[in-house]
Scaffold this active site. Structure first.
Site, PDB file in Angstrom:
ATOM      1  N   PRO A   1      -4.227 -13.731  -2.302  1.00 34.85           N
ATOM      2  CA  PRO A   1      -3.367 -13.186  -1.245  1.00 34.85           C
ATOM      3  C   PRO A   1      -2.007 -12.785  -1.797  1.00 34.85           C
ATOM      4  CG  PRO A   1      -3.365 -15.575  -1.127  1.00 34.85           C
ATOM      5  CD  PRO A   1      -4.340 -15.197  -2.222  1.00 34.85           C
ATOM      6  N   GLY A   2      -1.473 -11.694  -1.316  1.00 35.14           N
ATOM      7  CA  GLY A   2      -0.123 -11.278  -1.684  1.00 35.14           C
ATOM      8  C   GLY A   2       0.707 -11.151  -0.428  1.00 35.14           C
ATOM      9  N   ARG A   3       0.427 -10.091   0.330  1.00 35.72           N
ATOM     10  CA  ARG A   3       1.193  -9.775   1.528  1.00 35.72           C
ATOM     11  C   ARG A   3       1.334 -10.964   2.474  1.00 35.72           C
ATOM     12  NH1 ARG A   3       1.097  -4.562   3.674  1.00 35.72           N
ATOM     13  NH2 ARG A   3      -0.838  -4.259   2.545  1.00 35.72           N
TER      14      ARG A   3
ATOM     15  N   CYS B   1      17.530  12.701   0.030  1.00 36.14           N
ATOM     16  CA  CYS B   1      17.361  14.107   0.391  1.00 36.14           C
ATOM     17  C   CYS B   1      15.895  14.475   0.595  1.00 36.14           C
ATOM     18  CB  CYS B   1      17.983  14.979  -0.685  1.00 36.14           C
ATOM     19  SG  CYS B   1      19.703  14.552  -0.895  1.00 36.14           S
TER      20      CYS B   1
ATOM     21  N   ARG C   1       7.476   1.913   2.305  1.00 34.98           N
ATOM     22  CA  ARG C   1       6.257   1.761   3.106  1.00 34.98           C
ATOM     23  C   ARG C   1       6.197   2.719   4.311  1.00 34.98           C
ATOM     24  NH1 ARG C   1       4.455  -1.991   5.383  1.00 34.98           N
ATOM     25  NH2 ARG C   1       2.320  -1.854   4.622  1.00 34.98           N
TER      26      ARG C   1
ATOM     27  N   TYR D   1       5.658  -5.721  -1.044  1.00 32.93           N
ATOM     28  CA  TYR D   1       5.609  -4.295  -1.370  1.00 32.93           C
ATOM     29  C   TYR D   1       6.889  -3.582  -0.942  1.00 32.93           C
ATOM     30  CZ  TYR D   1       0.781  -5.740  -1.915  1.00 32.93           C
ATOM     31  OH  TYR D   1      -0.344  -6.436  -2.287  1.00 32.93           O
TER      32      TYR D   1
ATOM     33  N   TYR E   1       3.068   5.201   3.919  1.00 36.21           N
ATOM     34  CA  TYR E   1       1.873   4.879   4.732  1.00 36.21           C
ATOM     35  C   TYR E   1       2.122   5.044   6.225  1.00 36.21           C
ATOM     36  CZ  TYR E   1       1.529   1.915   0.505  1.00 36.21           C
ATOM     37  OH  TYR E   1       1.564   1.421  -0.762  1.00 36.21           O
TER      38      TYR E   1
HETATM   39  N1  LLP Z   1      -6.006  -8.399  -5.481  1.00 37.16           N
HETATM   40  C1  LLP Z   1      -6.154  -7.125  -5.865  1.00 37.16           C
HETATM   41  C2  LLP Z   1      -7.139  -6.806  -6.892  1.00 37.16           C
HETATM   42  C3  LLP Z   1      -5.365  -6.117  -5.281  1.00 37.16           C
HETATM   43  O1  LLP Z   1      -5.520  -4.860  -5.664  1.00 37.16           O
HETATM   44  C4  LLP Z   1      -4.415  -6.467  -4.280  1.00 37.16           C
HETATM   45  C5  LLP Z   1      -3.577  -5.450  -3.649  1.00 37.16           C
HETATM   46  C6  LLP Z   1      -4.301  -7.831  -3.920  1.00 37.16           C
HETATM   47  C7  LLP Z   1      -5.113  -8.764  -4.536  1.00 37.16           C
HETATM   48  C8  LLP Z   1      -3.328  -8.309  -2.893  1.00 37.16           C
HETATM   49  O2  LLP Z   1      -3.587  -7.767  -1.651  1.00 37.16           O
HETATM   50  P1  LLP Z   1      -2.776  -8.287  -0.359  1.00 37.16           P
HETATM   51  O3  LLP Z   1      -3.180  -9.726  -0.098  1.00 37.16           O
HETATM   52  O4  LLP Z   1      -1.337  -8.190  -0.664  1.00 37.16           O
HETATM   53  O5  LLP Z   1      -3.196  -7.373   0.715  1.00 37.16           O
HETATM   54  N2  LLP Z   1       1.491  -1.153  -1.362  1.00 37.16           N
HETATM   55  C9  LLP Z   1       0.586  -1.388  -0.262  1.00 37.16           C
HETATM   56  C10 LLP Z   1      -0.415  -2.469  -0.580  1.00 37.16           C
HETATM   57  C11 LLP Z   1      -1.195  -2.213  -1.855  1.00 37.16           C
HETATM   58  C12 LLP Z   1      -2.181  -3.309  -2.177  1.00 37.16           C
HETATM   59  C13 LLP Z   1      -2.742  -3.157  -3.524  1.00 37.16           C
HETATM   60  N3  LLP Z   1      -3.608  -4.204  -3.955  1.00 37.16           N
HETATM   61  C14 LLP Z   1       1.401  -1.703   0.998  1.00 37.16           C
HETATM   62  O6  LLP Z   1       2.626  -1.703   0.938  1.00 37.16           O
HETATM   63  O7  LLP Z   1       0.825  -1.912   2.069  1.00 37.16           O
END
Ligand code: LLP
Length: 434
Positions: free
Chosen positions: A293-295, A363, A331, A392, A335
């Site tokens: 998990p990241g987000r 700009c 973002r 992000y 998106y």
């Molecule tokens: N693992 C892999 C292999 C990934 O490619 C990603 C995210 C994650 C884990 C983590 O995903 P999360 O839990 O954060 O959803 N910039 C975009 C999001 C790009 C995500 C890319 N990969 C945004 O701002 O929504």
């Protein structure tokens, strides 16, 4: 990312965020945002360490009955201080570059052995660095990469533990730019081709088939696609076991979404549902579970604080121009993502609402944070907070328009730590040669 009617409430945001009004001023935990603006200037990224750890613990708790490691996705927010915070709690890390590997080393060296290395285009130097760091596993995304990994492992005399990142061809409803689990995407290896590749890998003594990994996309709000992907992975793992591979890990990737709107959001419940879906998908599989998990861990812990520079009218439209811009938080531009925007000074219940575009000074017409948003009337000098900017946000920032990146502070209850100073003109020009 999701479309919703434009409206910013004049009331306190849901408790899913550490940003709440007290005495009519927006606080992050015990610190007022106006004092942060005074002390550190704007634009400023603000993170609640408390919430980051709470979110991490939600995963630890939801998966407690099952051997697992939460490998936080560094790309969401790669601040060294945040990596250290999580690393000290036992987090592993999901990295996608040699730069992210180095960040983990600097932040919390003991966590290197809990690193998984994802990414579709790993280079030899990055693979070498990760082999020497003795990371947990490489998530391999092509046969060519597997060959390169074998060659580098042999050259260094270090056996490489790998998982194939399989593409399960599962549809996950999210923005097309961040959906990854369909066969039309560049990610992973067709799940149907995986078995043959694992068998071929057995011929190299430098490759250790160690796991299977999958990641179907990001900002996924429904949990069924995770269960569907994992069920396909489970079928593959049992085949691989029959083929004689000692599969130790199943990496379920990241992707669990949050609610960017002002609707109440029960984060604990969402993680419980997610855990139940994954465990259902993997009903008869007992391998060590890896999560990326990241987000979900960092997004809602963070906000971008900005000052209003100008309020102007063009025809029938009102524009609120802030000192933060798309280079600081891309973002919305990239998106069409929705971020709640709150005035730091809480308007009274009777305050007049205006409908405005909240934009930056860059700009480009694409430099907006919100369009036709209902917000209390603002004037130059007022402060606004863009919520859910912890993931992000800073990691996707740039120097576009030769703007210097913001500073970042980490809040621990009533303590504020500057974790990244504001960039200076000297930083901006340092790499260039004339
Ligand atoms: N693992 C892999 C292999 C990934 O490619 C990603 C995210 C994650 C884990 C983590 O995903 P999360 O839990 O954060 O959803 N910039 C975009 C999001 C790009 C995500 C890319 N990969 C945004 O701002 O929504």
């Amino acid at each position: 990312m999701r479309k919703k009617p434009a409206a910013t409430p004049a009331t306190a945001p849901a408790a899913s965020r550490p940003f709440v009004y007290r005495n009519r001023t927006l606080y992050c935990d015990n610190i007022s945002l106006s004092s942060l603006a005074d002390d550190y200037g704007t634009p400023l990224y603000i993170y609640s360490g408390r919430q980051i750890l709470e979110r991490f613990q939600l995963f630890q708790h939801a998966f407690q009955d099952r051997p697992h490691t939460v490998c936080y996705a560094v790309k969401a927010n790669s601040s060294l201080a945040i990596l250290r915070l999580l690393g000290k709690q036992g987090a592993g890390f999901d990295i996608v570059s040699g730069g992210e590997l180095e960040r983990v080393r600097r932040a919390h060296k003991p966590a290197l052995t809990r690193v998984v290395f994802s990414g579709v285009g790993k280079q030899a130097w990055e693979i070498d660095a990760a082999l020497k760091a003795d990371i947990l596993q490489f998530n391999v995304e092509s046969e060519q990469e597997l060959d390169l990994l074998a060659a580098r492992a042999q050259a260094l005399g270090i056996r490489a533990r790998f998982a194939l990142r399989v593409n399960p061809d599962v549809f996950a409803e999210t923005h097309p730019y961040i959906s990854t689990g369909l066969s039309e995407h560049k990610f992973g290896i067709d799940i149907k081709a995986a078995r043959v590749i694992y068998r071929r890998a057995m011929r190299s003594k430098w490759l250790e088939p160690y796991g299977v990994s999958v990641h179907i996309g990001s900002q996924i709000r429904k949990v069924d696609p995770f269960a569907a992907a994992l069920a396909r992975v489970e079928a593959l793992v049992s085949q691989l076991r029959r083929d004689g591979h000692d599969i130790r890990t199943v990496d379920a990737g990241g992707g669990l979404g949050i609610d960017y709107s002002d609707a109440p959001f029960d984060a604990a419940h969402q993680v419980e549902r997610y855990a139940a879906a994954l465990i259902k998908g993997l009903a008869s599989e007992k391998a060590h579970l890896l999560l990326e998990p990241g987000r979900f861990i960092v997004a809602q812990a963070g906000a971008l604080l900005a000052s209003v520079l100008v309020v102007k009218k063009n025809g029938s439209k009102t524009f609120v121009i802030t000192d933060a811009a798309m280079n600081d938080l891309i973002r919305p531009a990239l998106y069409h993502a929705h971020h709640e925007i709150l005035p730091v000074r809480q308007p009274s219940g009777k305050a007049k609402l205006i409908t405005a575009d909240i934009v930056g000074p860059v700009c480009e017409s694409g430099d907006f944070f919100a369009r036709d948003r209902a917000i209390s009337a603002l004037k130059p000098g007022d402060l606004v907070a863009l919520l859910d900017a912890g993931a992000y946000g800073m990691t996707q920032s740039s120097n576009y328009n030769s703007r210097m990146r913001p500073a970042e502070v980490l809040i621990d209850d009533a303590k504020v730590t500057l974790i990244r100073r504001r960039e200076t003109m000297r930083d901006l020009l340092a790499p260039e040669i004339i």
